[in-house]
Design an enzyme around this catalytic site. Structure first.
Site, PDB file in Angstrom:
ATOM      1  CG  HIS A  81       8.214  23.109  37.380  1.00  0.00           C
ATOM      2  ND1 HIS A  81       6.840  23.514  36.122  1.00  0.00           N
ATOM      3  CD2 HIS A  81       9.017  22.333  36.900  1.00  0.00           C
ATOM      4  CE1 HIS A  81       7.873  23.749  35.127  1.00  0.00           C
ATOM      5  NE2 HIS A  81       9.198  22.917  35.262  1.00  0.00           N
ATOM      6  N   GLY A 103      14.042  16.861  35.087  1.00  0.00           N
ATOM      7  CA  GLY A 103      12.487  16.200  35.606  1.00  0.00           C
ATOM      8  C   GLY A 103      11.831  15.952  35.054  1.00  0.00           C
ATOM      9  N   GLY A 161      -1.719 -33.358  52.056  1.00  0.00           N
ATOM     10  CA  GLY A 161      -2.608 -34.609  52.981  1.00  0.00           C
ATOM     11  C   GLY A 161      -4.274 -35.059  51.818  1.00  0.00           C
TER      12      GLY A 161
END
Lengths: 527, 527
Positions: free
Chosen positions: A197, A42, A367
């Site tokens: 953690h 992790g 346009g």
């Protein structure tokens, strides 16, 4: 995660059936002190991403946020530790201390020469008796790996590593906590002083921008540095992405960091990167170290580890002067009244057609084709009135029209006409004839604009006109008109304004760009 | 963002007042072809992160997702382009094509030798006449930069760059769109085939894991590769983090990528990293290229650019056999009945005290100290009953107890006692006396456990007992008891089980670990 690394870096892994996760240098021959580290998963790229010559010898990984087992650490030591011994780098979390510690004691019992160094660099909790070990650990991997590569003996290496570790100061901040796999997403307020953690931070904070976020982290760090290293020591600085910062956020944080510490005080900056992450935690940490010569040397050396981002030495920005594009008149060349009258016939025609072209454009675009061409024509008229076009010098005239229209018309049409005139001018300068020069210009317009004949753009009038231009202006005007009329039958536009309009809406309407070109050639031809 | 780079890499920037954003190599002497690129901001580290020897000469940046102005690109060309000329690398977006194109034409008008190459590597829209230019552009930066560094002439370089660009195939996927600064966060479904400006993707998808996500992207890419490069060509592969993927996610995606393509088919993998991002977009893209020798050579060379992550050559994972920790009996040494009786007195006392210790622990911890010590004692009894402890060989006995308790007790206490026995055994083997060896063991317990005398742990009984051990077991038992009783007066625990319990809850209660030690020494002393 480790499988990717095992197959893409020169590493060797513990056999899958062994139940332990160890990645070690494939080229390791146990001839120097082995430097091992690890911890829970992790935190990638920590720790396996830092295995390689000059950094870690091996990394041992546990489950997410859980220390690897004693058996795993011991297996790592047994694999790597030769006669010179091994240094175990441990982050100060109870699980890691105990498991790495017992593994070290068991290894010693087996006769291996093992030293451990515990990193406790987190300054978040002022009176913590056991500060946590966080991102600073990566710098110790680099330092110890460098000393080991240089052949230092274990005891000297370990003593120096311990001193190095004692000088590390780190602090983290995050806008949100990390997403733990298999757990619901937790929404937490921004916090200062968090571990890696997902533990709650030391305090909740509310920085309103990157400058405040960096100040919140740096203020206590610099105060601690003052106390620990002495006044105004030059520093080694590391900015660690805790996982979820984008490249852009990290760059903005880096900029604030450089400004706040001052580049002259930073001897070495580790290139900002994810180094010790907490999964996808949206935050960062900063680590400081005094700029001792041997630290700078050790952290600067080149290593083989996949995730080490390298270092840089910040400095004041060096600048260069930009040669500005002159908006001033480039000096007017020769003029030719007949040419100016011809130009004016075109501008008059285009200004008169403003409403008609706008109406045509309303069927295929937004346009404003008429007003865009009219704006360009008006700007040209302005130059003519001031006598500011070199109307007798074709190449120069193209140049002046090109520069003028890029600004005066706006939109893609202005840029494309500017490209047409500039490239035509370049070709005329190179000695080409008008028709050939225009064909060069058209080629450039196609290259950059991406439209071809039949794509329902102004090219559908321009290309046929220029192709017959050697036969005279009348032929060109006729060809332009035919080309323009043909666009009314093209119901699938592949480029330009009409590309996003359904075919049935286009049927029967001439493309306004092609119409403008036809009008221009008609105006020229009546001269 | 660029300020950070300007102060941390060997770059030189356009003076801030100039209104243009250009970062160029500070060491550039215009002796080779200059390679310039750029585009909107928001794609960092593209493009400025790739400026450096061997890659880009300069990068020109616009606002977020908006092309830089013609003036900015032209200023970049004027700064870098010497006699050998310049190559402009342009991503295929209308704004970039027009602005870079006009700048190139203006530069040519000024006599500079400029070629442009347009990258259109996106395969998301099968029938697009103008495929977008996305991450593959970074590979072209590397390729062209390498050729320029080798001194190639502009025309050959540009021709080869065009061919290279024509072979690039890229496709992206994202779980969510990016956060545009100043805009509300948009929630979009996962999409396949997106550009890098938050345009909607070609289709909505719902991958359920990383394997599916990679398959969704790779299947059309490999089909396109088959068609474009021929059957089963070896490949150059790049995995680009679009911004919001964590390091862990990127590693899992890489693993899937290697498995799905097969490592043997990948000649070169660019190290997965953020290369061409879309701010914090939570997604990735994959780029393929045929593994032609000169491409592999060019992409492998070392460059000075800050953000180039380098390459690797994937291979099958190499493994090593783990020397398993033997659970089998290590062979029993000499036994001594008196020693075994002494051990059994301790285990009996601890098993008898299970309830008492659990109750003490309920006041300071999780109430399982008694059952933990009892489990250890029971395991020791089991070994004794089998005659499986080397009770006449102190060092070996410590070893056996250490290995046993790490598994049999569980929790921190088991590991700490295991460390105590292992380290004591090591010291006994080294010839130390029992008391000195135990002091070594205690030192290790303190090192790894982090507790000191007075921290309300088992050390408060153990340390005084071992200190007076030379005076005999009775003295040690008395000291252990006094130490244990003293813990009832310690209301601020700094380590161990009580560290998280408020002081008033601890007052008057003996620490269960210290009590267990006192009971053990008492049991020993009655022998």
């Amino acid at each position: 995660m480790l499988g990717a690394l095992a197959r893409s870096a020169p590493l060797i892994v513990a056999e899958p059936g062994s139940g332990v996760r160890i990645l070690a240098r494939a080229d390791w021959r146990s001839e120097q002190v082995a430097v091992l580290s690890g911890g829970g998963a992790g935190h990638e790229p920590s720790h396996a991403g830092f295995v390689g010559r000059g950094m870690l010898t091996a990394a041992v990984s546990g489950e997410v946020f859980a220390s690897p087992s004693v058996a795993a650490v011991l297996a790592g030591l047994r694999h790597c530790c030769g006669k010179p011994g091994a240094l175990l780098v441990v982050k100060n979390y109870t699980g890691d201390r105990l498991n790495f510690g017992l593994a070290a004691e068991q290894a010693r019992r087996e006769g291996l020469h093992v030293r451990t160094v515990i990193v406790a660099d987190d300054i978040a909790l002022a009176d913590a008796s056991q500060p946590r070990g966080i991102a600073g650990t990566v710098l110790l991997h680099k330092y110890a790996g460098h000393l080991a590569e240089r052949g230092l003996a274990l005891d000297e290496l370990a003593d120096r590593a311990e001193h190095f570790a004692s000088q590390l100061l780190s602090l983290g901040m995050a806008l949100s906590s990390c997403t733990l796999p298999g757990h619901p997403i937790e929404r937490r307020s921004p916090e200062l002083g968090l571990g890696i953690h997902n533990e709650p931070g030391a305090e909740q904070v509310a920085p309103k921008d990157a400058a405040e976020a960096v100040a919140l982290v740096l203020t206590p760090l610099l105060a601690a540095a003052e106390q620990r290293y002495g006044e105004q020591r030059r520093l080694i600085v590391m900015l660690n992405n805790l996982g979820g910062c984008s490249t852009q956020e990290l760059a903005v944080l880096t900029d604030e960091l450089l400004t706040r510490i001052g580049v002259e005080r930073i001897a070495l900056l580790v290139r900002p990167a994810p180094l010790m992450t907490s999964l996808d935690m949206h935050g960062f940490s900063i680590t400081l170290l005094p700029a001792e010569d041997d630290y700078v040397e050790a952290l600067s050396s080149v290593v083989d580890a996949a995730a080490w981002p390298g270092i840089c030495r910040p400095h004041a920005a060096q600048t260069f002067a930009v040669v500005a594009e002159s908006d001033a008149e480039p000096g007017v060349g020769q003029r030719n009244p007949a040419n100016e009258q011809a130009i004016q016939r075109i501008t008059t025609a285009l200004r008169a057609a403003e409403q008609q072209l706008d109406q045509l454009d309303a069927r295929s675009g937004d346009g404003d084709a008429g007003s865009t061409f009219a704006a360009g024509a008006k700007a040209v008229d302005g130059k003519l009135a001031k006598g500011a076009l070199s109307s007798a010098e074709p190449a120069r005239l193209n140049d002046e029209l090109g520069r003028l229209l890029a600004h005066a018309m706006g939109g893609s049409s202005g840029v494309l006409l500017s490209i047409l005139f500039m490239a035509t001018g370049t070709a005329l300068t190179a000695g080409k004839s008008w028709p050939d020069a225009l064909l060069d210009g058209i080629e450039r317009v196609q290259h950059y604009g991406g439209a071809k004949l039949g794509d329902r753009t102004m090219l559908d009038a321009l290309i046929p006109a220029v192709q017959v231009l050697p036969q005279g202006l009348a032929a060109a005007a006729t060809a332009a008109r035919a080309g323009a009329e043909h666009t009314a039958t093209i119901t699938r536009a592949r480029a330009g304004r009409s590309a996003y309009v359904p075919g049935h809406a286009l049927a029967g309407a001439v493309d306004p760009g092609a119409e403008a070109v036809a009008l221009a050639f008609a105006a020229l031809a009546v001269g």
